[in-house]
Design a protein around this motif. Structure first.
Motif, PDB file in Angstrom:
ATOM      1  N   SER A 195       0.814  -1.216   0.000  1.00 18.91           N
ATOM      2  CA  SER A 195       0.000   0.000   0.000  1.00 18.91           C
ATOM      3  C   SER A 195       0.847   1.267   0.000  1.00 18.91           C
ATOM      4  N   ALA A 196       2.061   1.187   0.522  1.00 21.17           N
ATOM      5  CA  ALA A 196       2.957   2.356   0.532  1.00 21.17           C
ATOM      6  C   ALA A 196       4.378   1.893   0.778  1.00 21.17           C
ATOM      7  N   ARG A 197       5.324   2.683   0.292  1.00 16.24           N
ATOM      8  CA  ARG A 197       6.733   2.358   0.516  1.00 16.24           C
ATOM      9  C   ARG A 197       7.406   3.359   1.459  1.00 16.24           C
ATOM     10  N   ASP A 198       6.709   4.375   1.790  1.00 19.43           N
ATOM     11  CA  ASP A 198       7.239   5.386   2.705  1.00 19.43           C
ATOM     12  C   ASP A 198       6.120   5.779   3.654  1.00 19.43           C
ATOM     13  N   LEU A 199       6.295   5.457   4.931  1.00 24.26           N
ATOM     14  CA  LEU A 199       5.259   5.693   5.923  1.00 24.26           C
ATOM     15  C   LEU A 199       5.825   6.553   7.061  1.00 24.26           C
ATOM     16  N   THR A 200       4.958   7.363   7.647  1.00 24.94           N
ATOM     17  CA  THR A 200       5.360   8.229   8.764  1.00 24.94           C
ATOM     18  C   THR A 200       4.672   7.763  10.033  1.00 24.94           C
ATOM     19  N   LEU A 201       5.464   7.511  11.074  1.00 25.20           N
ATOM     20  CA  LEU A 201       4.945   7.052  12.357  1.00 25.20           C
ATOM     21  C   LEU A 201       4.530   8.278  13.182  1.00 25.20           C
ATOM     22  N   PRO A 202       3.273   8.348  13.622  1.00 26.92           N
ATOM     23  CA  PRO A 202       2.834   9.526  14.395  1.00 26.92           C
ATOM     24  C   PRO A 202       3.664   9.716  15.664  1.00 26.92           C
ATOM     25  N   ASN A 203       3.792  10.989  16.082  1.00 27.43           N
ATOM     26  CA  ASN A 203       4.551  11.339  17.283  1.00 27.43           C
ATOM     27  C   ASN A 203       3.630  11.255  18.487  1.00 27.43           C
ATOM     28  N   GLU A 204       3.324  10.046  18.896  1.00 27.30           N
ATOM     29  CA  GLU A 204       2.434   9.811  20.039  1.00 27.30           C
ATOM     30  C   GLU A 204       2.772   8.468  20.638  1.00 27.30           C
ATOM     31  N   LYS A 205       2.210   8.230  21.830  1.00 27.75           N
ATOM     32  CA  LYS A 205       2.482   6.995  22.532  1.00 27.75           C
ATOM     33  C   LYS A 205       1.781   5.838  21.817  1.00 27.75           C
ATOM     34  N   ASN A 206       2.481   4.691  21.748  1.00 27.65           N
ATOM     35  CA  ASN A 206       1.952   3.493  21.079  1.00 27.65           C
ATOM     36  C   ASN A 206       1.548   3.769  19.622  1.00 27.65           C
ATOM     37  N   ALA A 207       2.325   4.608  18.997  1.00 27.50           N
ATOM     38  CA  ALA A 207       2.034   4.947  17.604  1.00 27.50           C
ATOM     39  C   ALA A 207       2.311   3.754  16.694  1.00 27.50           C
ATOM     40  N   LYS A 208       1.540   3.668  15.634  1.00 29.07           N
ATOM     41  CA  LYS A 208       1.722   2.591  14.647  1.00 29.07           C
ATOM     42  C   LYS A 208       1.170   3.023  13.311  1.00 29.07           C
ATOM     43  N   VAL A 209       1.688   2.383  12.282  1.00 33.42           N
ATOM     44  CA  VAL A 209       1.195   2.619  10.922  1.00 33.42           C
ATOM     45  C   VAL A 209       0.797   1.266  10.323  1.00 33.42           C
ATOM     46  N   THR A 210      -0.151   1.319   9.388  1.00 29.07           N
ATOM     47  CA  THR A 210      -0.681   0.096   8.767  1.00 29.07           C
ATOM     48  C   THR A 210      -0.110  -0.060   7.371  1.00 29.07           C
ATOM     49  N   LEU A 211       0.354  -1.267   7.097  1.00 30.06           N
ATOM     50  CA  LEU A 211       0.864  -1.607   5.766  1.00 30.06           C
ATOM     51  C   LEU A 211       0.076  -2.800   5.239  1.00 30.06           C
ATOM     52  N   ILE A 212      -0.454  -2.668   4.029  1.00 31.30           N
ATOM     53  CA  ILE A 212      -1.221  -3.745   3.405  1.00 31.30           C
ATOM     54  C   ILE A 212      -0.424  -4.273   2.219  1.00 31.30           C
ATOM     55  N   ALA A 213      -0.218  -5.591   2.174  1.00 27.83           N
ATOM     56  CA  ALA A 213       0.564  -6.220   1.097  1.00 27.83           C
ATOM     57  C   ALA A 213      -0.264  -7.296   0.407  1.00 27.83           C
ATOM     58  N   THR A 214      -0.102  -7.388  -0.910  1.00 31.34           N
ATOM     59  CA  THR A 214      -0.819  -8.382  -1.729  1.00 31.34           C
ATOM     60  C   THR A 214       0.186  -9.063  -2.645  1.00 31.34           C
ATOM     61  N   TYR A 215       0.035 -10.385  -2.752  1.00 34.53           N
ATOM     62  CA  TYR A 215       0.981 -11.143  -3.593  1.00 34.53           C
ATOM     63  C   TYR A 215       0.221 -12.134  -4.470  1.00 34.53           C
ATOM     64  N   LYS A 216       0.585 -12.150  -5.786  1.00 33.15           N
ATOM     65  CA  LYS A 216       0.114 -13.162  -6.737  1.00 33.15           C
ATOM     66  C   LYS A 216       1.309 -13.970  -7.203  1.00 33.15           C
ATOM     67  N   ASN A 217       1.172 -15.288  -7.200  1.00 34.37           N
ATOM     68  CA  ASN A 217       2.278 -16.120  -7.677  1.00 34.37           C
ATOM     69  C   ASN A 217       2.338 -16.099  -9.201  1.00 34.37           C
ATOM     70  N   ASN A 218       3.238 -16.888  -9.779  1.00 32.93           N
ATOM     71  CA  ASN A 218       3.420 -16.855 -11.237  1.00 32.93           C
ATOM     72  C   ASN A 218       2.229 -17.428 -11.997  1.00 32.93           C
ATOM     73  N   LYS A 219       1.308 -18.076 -11.302  1.00 34.82           N
ATOM     74  CA  LYS A 219       0.083 -18.575 -11.943  1.00 34.82           C
ATOM     75  C   LYS A 219      -1.075 -17.601 -11.808  1.00 34.82           C
ATOM     76  N   GLY A 220      -0.811 -16.459 -11.176  1.00 29.57           N
ATOM     77  CA  GLY A 220      -1.849 -15.456 -11.008  1.00 29.57           C
ATOM     78  C   GLY A 220      -2.773 -15.723  -9.843  1.00 29.57           C
ATOM     79  N   ILE A 221      -2.354 -16.574  -8.902  1.00 30.59           N
ATOM     80  CA  ILE A 221      -3.188 -16.932  -7.753  1.00 30.59           C
ATOM     81  C   ILE A 221      -2.704 -16.159  -6.524  1.00 30.59           C
ATOM     82  N   PHE A 222      -3.650 -15.589  -5.789  1.00 33.86           N
ATOM     83  CA  PHE A 222      -3.302 -14.872  -4.560  1.00 33.86           C
ATOM     84  C   PHE A 222      -2.754 -15.860  -3.529  1.00 33.86           C
TER      85      PHE A 222
END
Length: 286
Positions: A203-230
């Motif tokens: 979903s992104a290659r450059d993410l910014t972590l908020p300046n707060e306690k227990n801060a986190k960022v979400t990354l979503i990844a999707t992969y299809k193999n060489n047969k086009g199957i998720f």
């Protein structure tokens, strides 16, 4: 002599004895059985050529043919369901012509011969004498009768029965049933061009972590193999546990550092930095 009706009776009986049901029904039954065998052959072809069975789950899946080719300056792979590129044998009987011919001949001949004769043998002898002057005459008579009677009669009959039948069956490749045509249409729409090494997207290659306690960022990844199957389970980030959501994996990143997303032969670098560091970078030196 009375007319002999035996030949006509024999011919009628022979005609009635012809097994019309077997002679006409036999070819029809054979054609029905042949049509059933053709349908079974089509189903066996689909199972043996177009489908694979997973030995673990027993599930059937379509056989795909994969090959690589150049597209827009890069090598890509095309995955095609095998059933969409090979002809499926579907033979159907269109016409059945049954021609029947019966030839029955019967004949009868009779000969009657009668001869008669009669004879009666009865012997009688009569002798008479007559004297006239110096002459004397004697007369002798015999009578006989015979009777004889002979008779002779012969009769001959013969018949023959002959029948022939011509059966012409016309068959050919028939149009596919609506259900099978729909299946092949769906398989045809599943044609997919994929990367021979698979495709990994984030979903992104450059993410910014908020300046707060227990801060986190979400990354979503999707992969299809060489047969086009998720394959979401193939997506990994070292030291981070992701949660599978449909065809993707969701990662919660809590540290400002560089991450490497790996799936198959693909790798994607993702940089996470803190908002505090961005603020310091933007503040000019006093």
């Amino acid at each position: 002599m009375a007319i002999d009706t035996t030949p006509s009776q024999v011919a009628t009986s022979a005609l009635q004895a012809i097994p019309f049901g077997s002679m006409i029904g036999g070819p029809l039954k054979a054609c029905i059985e042949a049509q059933a065998m053709a349908a079974q052959t089509s189903w066996q072809f689909i199972q043996e050529v177009g489908l694979n069975i997973d030995p673990k789950t027993g599930q059937k899946e379509a056989v795909n043919v994969s090959f690589q080719f150049m597209q827009n300056g890069r090598m890509v792979q095309l995955n095609v369901p095998l059933l969409t590129i090979v002809p499926i044998p579907y033979i159907a009987i269109h016409d059945i012509d049954i021609n029947f011919k019966a030839n029955i001949s019967a004949s009868s001949s009779s000969v009657s011969e009668q001869s008669s004769s009669s004879a009666l043998d009865a012997g009688a002898e009569i002798t008479t004498g007559l004297k006239v002057g110096p002459f004397h005459m004697d007369a002798k008579m015999n009578a006989s009768y015979s009777s004889k009677k002979d008779s002779k009669a012969t009769q001959e009959s013969k018949y023959s029965v002959e029948y022939t039948m011509d059966v012409a069956v016309k068959a050919g490749q028939d149009s596919m049933p609506a259900g099978l045509a729909k299946v092949l249409e769906l398989l045809g729409s599943s044609l997919d061009v994929s990367d021979p090494e698979g495709t990994l997207e984030v979903s992104a290659r450059d993410l910014t972590l908020p300046n707060e306690k227990n801060a986190k960022v979400t990354l979503i990844a999707t992969y299809k193999n060489n047969k086009g199957i998720f394959e979401p389970k193939s997506i990994k980030i070292s030291g981070v546990t992701g949660n599978v959501s449909d065809d993707s994996v969701v990662f919660e990143l809590t540290e400002a550092r560089d991450y490497t997303v790996v799936a198959g032969k693909k790798e994607v670098k993702v940089k996470v930095h803190s908002a505090e560091s961005d603020t310091k970078a933007d503040t000019p030196n006093s």
